[in-house]
Design a protein around this motif. Structure first.
Motif: not given
Length: 227
Positions: A46-54
């Motif tokens: 139920d956990e996610f990694v959000f990646v935007v730019g660096t």
């Protein structure tokens, strides 16, 4: 070729950066937005990694399917730290802002190009640009002297509001040390050079007598109106 960000998600992104914190922000819309401007990577059940730019941050899927206020606030902080984001191939949409500022407060007007509905009392109804209005008060401190020394956090708050802008007009009064416009420009040049490059004009006016239609007229005089 990258797919341009969907218009409703673009508005959500802008709102998260500079507007009021959205209410009832769904997890589905959040994941779709991050997927359009960055990456969403599963991390457990139920956990996610959000990646935007660096920038990278962990977010858990809420049981209610909507983010609570603390998580929305954390999402805003994450997106602001990631900086302005535009999907490759997306046509440039002007984001125009007017700042009316003195040493006590800043009125920030942002152009949503008439593509969002009237929300509460934040829209100036006279304005064909569809500007939304955000007031930033400076935190005053007890100080003996003619004028309270400049508080950098005040200008930093204004700078955060200006993050998505590509056309900025500044309106103030006075010159030199008596001008909050000059102080803001110097702050932006020193700490936010990319934002300072988008200042296209400055105006001097009597702020005590400045009307909202006059603010609109100044904006129209300097900014490119997209039909």
């Amino acid at each position: 070729m990258a797919t341009p960000i969907r218009h409703d998600l673009d508005l959500l992104h802008t709102s998260l950066l500079t507007g009021k914190l959205p209410r009832n922000l769904s997890w589905a819309d959040t994941v779709e937005l991050i997927g359009q401007i960055g990456e969403v990577q599963p991390h457990g059940s139920d956990e996610f990694v959000f990646v935007v730019g660096t920038q990278r941050a962990f977010f858990k899927q809420p049981h209610t399917h909507e983010l609570d206020v603390e998580e929305v606030s954390r999402l805003r902080k994450f997106l602001r730290e990631a900086g302005p984001t535009r999907v490759a191939g997306e046509p440039g949409q002007p984001c125009r802002m007017v700042v009316v500022i003195d040493h006590h407060a800043a009125h920030v007007y942002q152009d949503f190009n008439r593509k969002v509905p009237v929300a509460e009392d934040t829209v100036l109804p006279y304005d064909p640009f569809g500007f939304h209005h955000h007031l930033i008060h400076r935190k005053e401190a007890h100080y003996k002297g003619d004028r309270v020394p400049e508080e950098t956090s005040f200008y930093e708050e204004v700078a955060k509001d200006l993050l998505p802008a590509n056309e900025i007009v500044l309106i103030g009064h006075g010159t030199g040390k008596s001008s909050a416009v000059d102080s803001l420009i110097e702050y932006l040049k020193t700490h936010h050079h990319n934002i300072s490059r988008h200042v296209i004009a400055t105006e001097t006016a009597d702020l005590s007598a400045l009307t909202e239609p006059e603010i609109e007229a100044i904006a129209k005089r300097h900014m490119i109106v997209v039909v």
